[in-house]
Design a protein around this motif. Structure first.
Motif, PDB file in Angstrom:
ATOM      1  N   GLY A 208       0.812  -1.216   0.000  1.00 32.23           N
ATOM      2  CA  GLY A 208       0.000   0.000   0.000  1.00 32.23           C
ATOM      3  C   GLY A 208       0.842   1.261   0.000  1.00 32.23           C
ATOM      4  O   GLY A 208       0.566   2.215  -0.740  1.00 32.23           O
ATOM      5  N   ALA A 209       1.888   1.285   0.823  1.00 32.96           N
ATOM      6  CA  ALA A 209       2.760   2.455   0.883  1.00 32.96           C
ATOM      7  C   ALA A 209       3.459   2.688  -0.451  1.00 32.96           C
ATOM      8  O   ALA A 209       3.589   3.832  -0.917  1.00 32.96           O
ATOM      9  CB  ALA A 209       3.788   2.285   2.002  1.00 32.96           C
ATOM     10  N   SER A 210       3.919   1.614  -1.091  1.00 34.56           N
ATOM     11  CA  SER A 210       4.618   1.743  -2.376  1.00 34.56           C
ATOM     12  C   SER A 210       3.700   2.326  -3.447  1.00 34.56           C
ATOM     13  O   SER A 210       4.088   3.218  -4.203  1.00 34.56           O
ATOM     14  CB  SER A 210       5.151   0.380  -2.822  1.00 34.56           C
ATOM     15  OG  SER A 210       6.028  -0.172  -1.851  1.00 34.56           O
ATOM     16  N   VAL A 211       2.470   1.826  -3.509  1.00 38.70           N
ATOM     17  CA  VAL A 211       1.524   2.312  -4.512  1.00 38.70           C
ATOM     18  C   VAL A 211       1.139   3.763  -4.241  1.00 38.70           C
ATOM     19  O   VAL A 211       1.024   4.571  -5.177  1.00 38.70           O
ATOM     20  CB  VAL A 211       0.277   1.408  -4.544  1.00 38.70           C
ATOM     21  CG1 VAL A 211      -0.818   2.015  -5.431  1.00 38.70           C
ATOM     22  CG2 VAL A 211       0.633   0.023  -5.048  1.00 38.70           C
ATOM     23  N   LEU A 212       0.955   4.128  -2.985  1.00 31.62           N
ATOM     24  CA  LEU A 212       0.607   5.512  -2.655  1.00 31.62           C
ATOM     25  C   LEU A 212       1.720   6.482  -3.061  1.00 31.62           C
ATOM     26  O   LEU A 212       1.451   7.576  -3.567  1.00 31.62           O
ATOM     27  CB  LEU A 212       0.306   5.640  -1.158  1.00 31.62           C
ATOM     28  CG  LEU A 212      -0.997   5.002  -0.666  1.00 31.62           C
ATOM     29  CD1 LEU A 212      -1.148   5.189   0.833  1.00 31.62           C
ATOM     30  CD2 LEU A 212      -2.198   5.600  -1.388  1.00 31.62           C
ATOM     31  N   VAL A 213       2.959   6.092  -2.844  1.00 34.99           N
ATOM     32  CA  VAL A 213       4.074   6.949  -3.256  1.00 34.99           C
ATOM     33  C   VAL A 213       4.120   7.093  -4.773  1.00 34.99           C
ATOM     34  O   VAL A 213       4.374   8.187  -5.305  1.00 34.99           O
ATOM     35  CB  VAL A 213       5.414   6.397  -2.717  1.00 34.99           C
ATOM     36  CG1 VAL A 213       6.599   7.104  -3.367  1.00 34.99           C
ATOM     37  CG2 VAL A 213       5.477   6.559  -1.204  1.00 34.99           C
ATOM     38  N   VAL A 214       3.856   6.007  -5.489  1.00 32.35           N
ATOM     39  CA  VAL A 214       3.824   6.075  -6.951  1.00 32.35           C
ATOM     40  C   VAL A 214       2.720   7.033  -7.407  1.00 32.35           C
ATOM     41  O   VAL A 214       2.918   7.841  -8.327  1.00 32.35           O
ATOM     42  CB  VAL A 214       3.615   4.670  -7.546  1.00 32.35           C
ATOM     43  CG1 VAL A 214       3.294   4.752  -9.040  1.00 32.35           C
ATOM     44  CG2 VAL A 214       4.860   3.822  -7.342  1.00 32.35           C
ATOM     45  N   LEU A 215       1.550   6.961  -6.785  1.00 37.41           N
ATOM     46  CA  LEU A 215       0.457   7.877  -7.126  1.00 37.41           C
ATOM     47  C   LEU A 215       0.855   9.326  -6.867  1.00 37.41           C
ATOM     48  O   LEU A 215       0.555  10.224  -7.661  1.00 37.41           O
ATOM     49  CB  LEU A 215      -0.791   7.525  -6.314  1.00 37.41           C
ATOM     50  CG  LEU A 215      -1.574   6.285  -6.754  1.00 37.41           C
ATOM     51  CD1 LEU A 215      -2.619   5.913  -5.706  1.00 37.41           C
ATOM     52  CD2 LEU A 215      -2.242   6.521  -8.103  1.00 37.41           C
ATOM     53  N   LEU A 216       1.539   9.555  -5.756  1.00 35.71           N
ATOM     54  CA  LEU A 216       1.992  10.908  -5.437  1.00 35.71           C
ATOM     55  C   LEU A 216       3.001  11.413  -6.456  1.00 35.71           C
ATOM     56  O   LEU A 216       2.902  12.545  -6.949  1.00 35.71           O
ATOM     57  CB  LEU A 216       2.605  10.929  -4.031  1.00 35.71           C
ATOM     58  CG  LEU A 216       3.166  12.273  -3.550  1.00 35.71           C
ATOM     59  CD1 LEU A 216       2.049  13.306  -3.439  1.00 35.71           C
ATOM     60  CD2 LEU A 216       3.880  12.118  -2.209  1.00 35.71           C
ATOM     61  N   MET A 217       3.970  10.569  -6.813  1.00 36.22           N
ATOM     62  CA  MET A 217       4.989  10.953  -7.779  1.00 36.22           C
ATOM     63  C   MET A 217       4.399  11.166  -9.175  1.00 36.22           C
ATOM     64  O   MET A 217       4.932  11.937  -9.971  1.00 36.22           O
ATOM     65  CB  MET A 217       6.084   9.895  -7.840  1.00 36.22           C
ATOM     66  CG  MET A 217       6.872   9.736  -6.557  1.00 36.22           C
ATOM     67  SD  MET A 217       7.811  11.211  -6.122  1.00 36.22           S
ATOM     68  CE  MET A 217       9.054  11.223  -7.413  1.00 36.22           C
ATOM     69  N   ALA A 218       3.299  10.484  -9.474  1.00 33.03           N
ATOM     70  CA  ALA A 218       2.673  10.623 -10.785  1.00 33.03           C
ATOM     71  C   ALA A 218       1.884  11.917 -10.922  1.00 33.03           C
ATOM     72  O   ALA A 218       1.496  12.287 -12.036  1.00 33.03           O
ATOM     73  CB  ALA A 218       1.756   9.430 -11.057  1.00 33.03           C
ATOM     74  N   GLY A 219       1.644  12.598  -9.796  1.00 30.37           N
ATOM     75  CA  GLY A 219       0.946  13.871  -9.867  1.00 30.37           C
ATOM     76  C   GLY A 219      -0.503  13.820  -9.459  1.00 30.37           C
ATOM     77  O   GLY A 219      -1.284  14.707  -9.837  1.00 30.37           O
TER      78      GLY A 219
END
Length: 356
Positions: A208-219
């Motif tokens: 969950g943490a990994s996916v949330l960071v990816v979403l944040l980095m994607a904008g």
């Protein structure tokens, strides 16, 4: 004169749409041109990252041998049992690293959906009675005898690849949650349900943490990320306190002395081992905690053995190496030539940092 006329009269051709798209793909997500390194030359970040991973792997092998030798001798008659298994997987991992270095990571995008489907299938297979292998009340493995795999580890990477590919393809649509955020949350939710059924809350938190960071980095808009942060924190807290055995672990972590001979025993023994190490440690292989005092000394609580045998210096070195791994991973992500690479490096770095 005719030569000059032919030169000055030549018109500049406008780039085609395909050339324009290719130029956009060759730029970093921040907008600056991507730099290409000469073939065969590795960046300083790559070299440092390889050194950090190598040192952590070698240190892990040494400490697994030291921490498991006593318990393995009692249970299997071979004090090298756990070390041999760890070494086998280290060799397999090194081989996979060599192969992966020779493959352009963008080619993985062709297989993201099949890979995720296969991994979700394996997670379902784990839950089938008679097929999944259970250990200490959890059913997380597939295999027979000494040959076992944990599908959750493959699912982490497969889900990240799928999410990063989806968001990279829809890079310009990040404001539209229906085409970006919604499918990601559906895939994450399905994976989380299968992981929690094992049960495996720890891996679920990492994913969950990994996916949330990816979403944040994607904008993804910050107000949406804030809502997701509140929602996931509340869900994690409810899951941690909802099950009796998880709640006992949390309470034992907060106050192990409330039940020192039962739920708090392992935490207390780990602190005794850490305190016994002092500054320089009692010496490699000289741990007393591993002689039956500290359960799971070579797996979940190996850090206590590291601190006891190598002291504050050795334990601090491990922490610094993991911090360096996270920083170098973040630097790799920021230097990626295109969105997919940036998102994938961000997700994998978060995976290792949160798990550490």
């Amino acid at each position: 004169m005719s030569t000059r006329a032919s030169t000055t009269g030549r018109r500049r051709r406008r780039p085609s749409q395909e050339q324009t798209r290719e130029a956009a793909r060759s730029r970093h997500p921040s907008g600056r041109p991507a730099t290409k390194r000469p073939p065969g030359r590795r960046s300083p970040t790559f070299v440092l990252l390889l050194v950090v991973v190598t040192v952590l792997t070698l240190l892990g092998l040494v400490m697994v041998l030291s921490a498991s030798s006593v318990s393995d001798l009692r249970s299997t008659g071979n004090s090298w049992h756990s070390f041999q298994r760890q070494l086998t997987w280290a060799v397999i991992g090194a081989g996979a690293l060599v192969v992966t270095l020779r493959v352009d990571y963008t080619t993985w995008r062709r297989w993201t959906t099949p890979a995720l489907a296969v991994c979700l299938g394996l997670l379902v297979l784990v839950l089938v009675p008679g097929i999944g292998v259970g250990v200490n009340g959890a059913t997380r493995w597939l295999g027979y005898g000494p040959i076992r795999i944990q599908p959750a580890e493959f699912a982490k990477l497969a889900l990240l690849l799928w999410v990063c590919d989806l968001l990279a393809r829809r890079w310009e649509q990040m404001g539209d949650g229906r085409s970006t955020l919604r499918p990601v949350l559906v895939a994450l939710g399905g994976t989380a349900v299968l992981l929690l059924a094992q049960p495996n809350l720890g891996t679920t938190i990492v994913v969950g943490a990994s996916v949330l960071v990816v979403l944040l980095m994607a904008g993804t808009p910050l107000w949406k990320m804030a809502g997701l942060g509140v929602l996931t924190t509340a869900a994690t807290t409810a899951l941690a306190l909802g099950a009796g055995y998880r709640r006992a672990r949390v309470l034992a972590f907060l106050d192990p002395w409330a039940d020192p001979l039962n739920t708090g025993y392992q935490t207390i023994q780990s602190m005794v081992g850490i305190a016994s190490g002092g500054l320089t440690g009692v010496g490699l292989g000289a741990s007393r905690a591993k002689w039956g005092f500290l359960p799971f000394a070579h797996t979940d609580f190996i850090f206590a053995i590291i601190a006891e045998e190598l002291g504050l210096i050795g334990a601090g070195t491990v922490i610094v190496l993991f911090a360096a791994l996270a920083l170098l991973g973040a630097r790799t992500a920021l230097g990626a030539p295109e969105p997919f690479g940036m998102l994938l490096a961000s997700g994998i770095t978060t995976w290792f940092a949160v798990q550490a």
